[in-house]
Design a protein around this motif. Sequence first.
Motif, PDB file in Angstrom:
ATOM      1  N   ALA A 299      27.659 -17.153  20.057  1.00 33.00           N
ATOM      2  CA  ALA A 299      27.536 -17.787  21.184  1.00 33.00           C
ATOM      3  C   ALA A 299      27.413 -19.633  20.975  1.00 33.00           C
ATOM      4  CB  ALA A 299      26.700 -17.099  22.265  1.00 33.00           C
ATOM      5  N   LEU A 300      26.047 -19.598  19.775  1.00 31.09           N
ATOM      6  CA  LEU A 300      25.653 -20.609  19.116  1.00 31.09           C
ATOM      7  C   LEU A 300      26.972 -21.683  18.982  1.00 31.09           C
ATOM      8  CD1 LEU A 300      22.857 -20.395  17.264  1.00 31.09           C
ATOM      9  CD2 LEU A 300      22.826 -20.949  19.783  1.00 31.09           C
ATOM     10  N   ALA A 301      28.239 -21.359  17.925  1.00 33.74           N
ATOM     11  CA  ALA A 301      29.176 -22.104  17.697  1.00 33.74           C
ATOM     12  C   ALA A 301      30.156 -21.590  18.508  1.00 33.74           C
ATOM     13  CB  ALA A 301      29.902 -20.415  16.774  1.00 33.74           C
ATOM     14  N   GLY A 302      30.470 -20.968  20.232  1.00 31.48           N
ATOM     15  CA  GLY A 302      31.289 -21.749  20.517  1.00 31.48           C
ATOM     16  C   GLY A 302      31.036 -23.203  21.397  1.00 31.48           C
ATOM     17  N   LYS A 303      29.563 -24.107  21.195  1.00 30.10           N
ATOM     18  CA  LYS A 303      29.968 -25.171  21.235  1.00 30.10           C
ATOM     19  C   LYS A 303      30.630 -25.980  20.386  1.00 30.10           C
ATOM     20  CE  LYS A 303      25.995 -26.438  19.240  1.00 30.10           C
ATOM     21  NZ  LYS A 303      24.777 -27.168  19.313  1.00 30.10           N
TER      22      LYS A 303
ATOM     23  N   THR B  45      36.858 -29.372  20.134  1.00 34.14           N
ATOM     24  CA  THR B  45      38.279 -30.266  19.432  1.00 34.14           C
ATOM     25  C   THR B  45      39.071 -30.355  20.413  1.00 34.14           C
ATOM     26  OG1 THR B  45      37.315 -28.337  17.833  1.00 34.14           O
ATOM     27  CG2 THR B  45      39.672 -29.398  17.441  1.00 34.14           C
ATOM     28  N   THR B  46      39.838 -31.270  20.422  1.00 30.24           N
ATOM     29  CA  THR B  46      40.564 -32.070  21.258  1.00 30.24           C
ATOM     30  C   THR B  46      41.991 -30.812  21.062  1.00 30.24           C
ATOM     31  OG1 THR B  46      40.563 -34.524  20.860  1.00 30.24           O
ATOM     32  CG2 THR B  46      42.393 -33.178  21.532  1.00 30.24           C
TER      33      THR B  46
ATOM     34  N   ILE C  87      44.930 -27.875  11.918  1.00 25.34           N
ATOM     35  CA  ILE C  87      44.702 -29.450  11.375  1.00 25.34           C
ATOM     36  C   ILE C  87      43.474 -29.781  12.472  1.00 25.34           C
ATOM     37  CG2 ILE C  87      45.452 -31.931  11.407  1.00 25.34           C
ATOM     38  CD1 ILE C  87      48.430 -30.837  11.432  1.00 25.34           C
ATOM     39  N   GLY C  88      43.534 -30.181  13.676  1.00 20.29           N
ATOM     40  CA  GLY C  88      42.309 -30.944  14.080  1.00 20.29           C
ATOM     41  C   GLY C  88      41.104 -29.975  14.088  1.00 20.29           C
ATOM     42  N   PHE C  89      41.378 -28.662  14.356  1.00 22.07           N
ATOM     43  CA  PHE C  89      39.958 -28.253  14.090  1.00 22.07           C
ATOM     44  C   PHE C  89      39.675 -28.205  12.340  1.00 22.07           C
ATOM     45  CE2 PHE C  89      37.527 -24.144  14.472  1.00 22.07           C
ATOM     46  CZ  PHE C  89      36.418 -24.597  14.824  1.00 22.07           C
ATOM     47  N   ARG C  90      41.049 -27.557  11.945  1.00 22.10           N
ATOM     48  CA  ARG C  90      40.431 -27.337  10.763  1.00 22.10           C
ATOM     49  C   ARG C  90      39.866 -28.064   9.784  1.00 22.10           C
ATOM     50  NH1 ARG C  90      44.038 -21.582   9.303  1.00 22.10           N
ATOM     51  NH2 ARG C  90      42.743 -20.242  10.697  1.00 22.10           N
ATOM     52  N   GLU C  91      40.263 -28.857  10.425  1.00 22.77           N
ATOM     53  CA  GLU C  91      39.746 -30.318   9.302  1.00 22.77           C
ATOM     54  C   GLU C  91      38.533 -30.730   9.621  1.00 22.77           C
ATOM     55  OE1 GLU C  91      43.008 -32.089   8.373  1.00 22.77           O
ATOM     56  OE2 GLU C  91      44.413 -30.902   7.271  1.00 22.77           O
ATOM     57  N   SER C  92      37.733 -30.866  10.723  1.00 23.80           N
ATOM     58  CA  SER C  92      36.941 -31.549  11.508  1.00 23.80           C
ATOM     59  C   SER C  92      35.513 -30.811  11.018  1.00 23.80           C
ATOM     60  CB  SER C  92      37.429 -30.809  13.533  1.00 23.80           C
ATOM     61  OG  SER C  92      36.662 -29.684  13.345  1.00 23.80           O
TER      62      SER C  92
ATOM     63  N   ALA D 255      33.079 -30.087  13.382  1.00 22.12           N
ATOM     64  CA  ALA D 255      32.938 -28.772  14.293  1.00 22.12           C
ATOM     65  C   ALA D 255      33.456 -27.556  13.238  1.00 22.12           C
ATOM     66  CB  ALA D 255      33.932 -29.356  15.215  1.00 22.12           C
ATOM     67  N   TYR D 256      34.760 -27.658  13.037  1.00 20.24           N
ATOM     68  CA  TYR D 256      34.855 -26.658  12.002  1.00 20.24           C
ATOM     69  C   TYR D 256      33.514 -26.282  10.310  1.00 20.24           C
ATOM     70  CZ  TYR D 256      37.434 -23.202   9.111  1.00 20.24           C
ATOM     71  OH  TYR D 256      37.704 -21.934   7.993  1.00 20.24           O
ATOM     72  N   LYS D 257      33.471 -26.746   9.863  1.00 21.26           N
ATOM     73  CA  LYS D 257      32.531 -27.276   9.034  1.00 21.26           C
ATOM     74  C   LYS D 257      31.151 -25.987   9.675  1.00 21.26           C
ATOM     75  CE  LYS D 257      33.897 -30.815   6.270  1.00 21.26           C
ATOM     76  NZ  LYS D 257      33.646 -32.258   5.931  1.00 21.26           N
ATOM     77  N   ASP D 258      30.946 -26.646  10.396  1.00 24.86           N
ATOM     78  CA  ASP D 258      29.526 -25.919  11.867  1.00 24.86           C
ATOM     79  C   ASP D 258      30.031 -24.518  12.054  1.00 24.86           C
ATOM     80  OD1 ASP D 258      27.586 -27.879  11.306  1.00 24.86           O
ATOM     81  OD2 ASP D 258      28.526 -29.059  13.047  1.00 24.86           O
ATOM     82  N   TRP D 259      30.767 -24.420  12.204  1.00 22.22           N
ATOM     83  CA  TRP D 259      31.547 -22.843  12.519  1.00 22.22           C
ATOM     84  C   TRP D 259      31.554 -21.935  11.378  1.00 22.22           C
ATOM     85  CZ3 TRP D 259      33.872 -20.397  17.441  1.00 22.22           C
ATOM     86  CH2 TRP D 259      34.395 -19.044  16.204  1.00 22.22           C
ATOM     87  N   LYS D 260      31.885 -22.492  10.511  1.00 26.47           N
ATOM     88  CA  LYS D 260      31.944 -21.892   8.994  1.00 26.47           C
ATOM     89  C   LYS D 260      30.755 -21.432   8.947  1.00 26.47           C
ATOM     90  CE  LYS D 260      34.082 -22.247   4.757  1.00 26.47           C
ATOM     91  NZ  LYS D 260      34.871 -22.841   3.475  1.00 26.47           N
TER      92      LYS D 260
END
Length: 99
Positions: free
Chosen positions: A23-27, A32-33, A64-69, A71-76
């Motif tokens: 639920a936290l990771a959703g933000k 992401t664009t 590219i957009g998400f996985r190199e962002s 935001a992805y580091k926080d998701w991970k």
Amino acid sequence: MILEVAILHVKKNQEIEFERDFALAGKHISSTTGYIRHTLQKCVEQSNKYLLLVEWNKLEDHTIGFRESDAYKDWKRLLHHYYDPFPVVEHFEMILTNP
């Protein structure tokens, strides 16, 4: 539209913590664009199995957009330690829909 699909096997007895952190990771993913929406569904027969569906405008918005962002580091950081085994992620495009 591209549909990202992943079956998530969460380590046993960590489902509650996973759901809280998801639920936290959703933000992070939703910022992401190219992100449209996502859903997380829990398997009825196997309590530690989930289905993640994410809709993207195009494949590169995810790969590219998400996985190199950042935001992805926080998701991970929030989620990747829950998986065993690590999920296979696949992408699908609509061919036919029933009106």
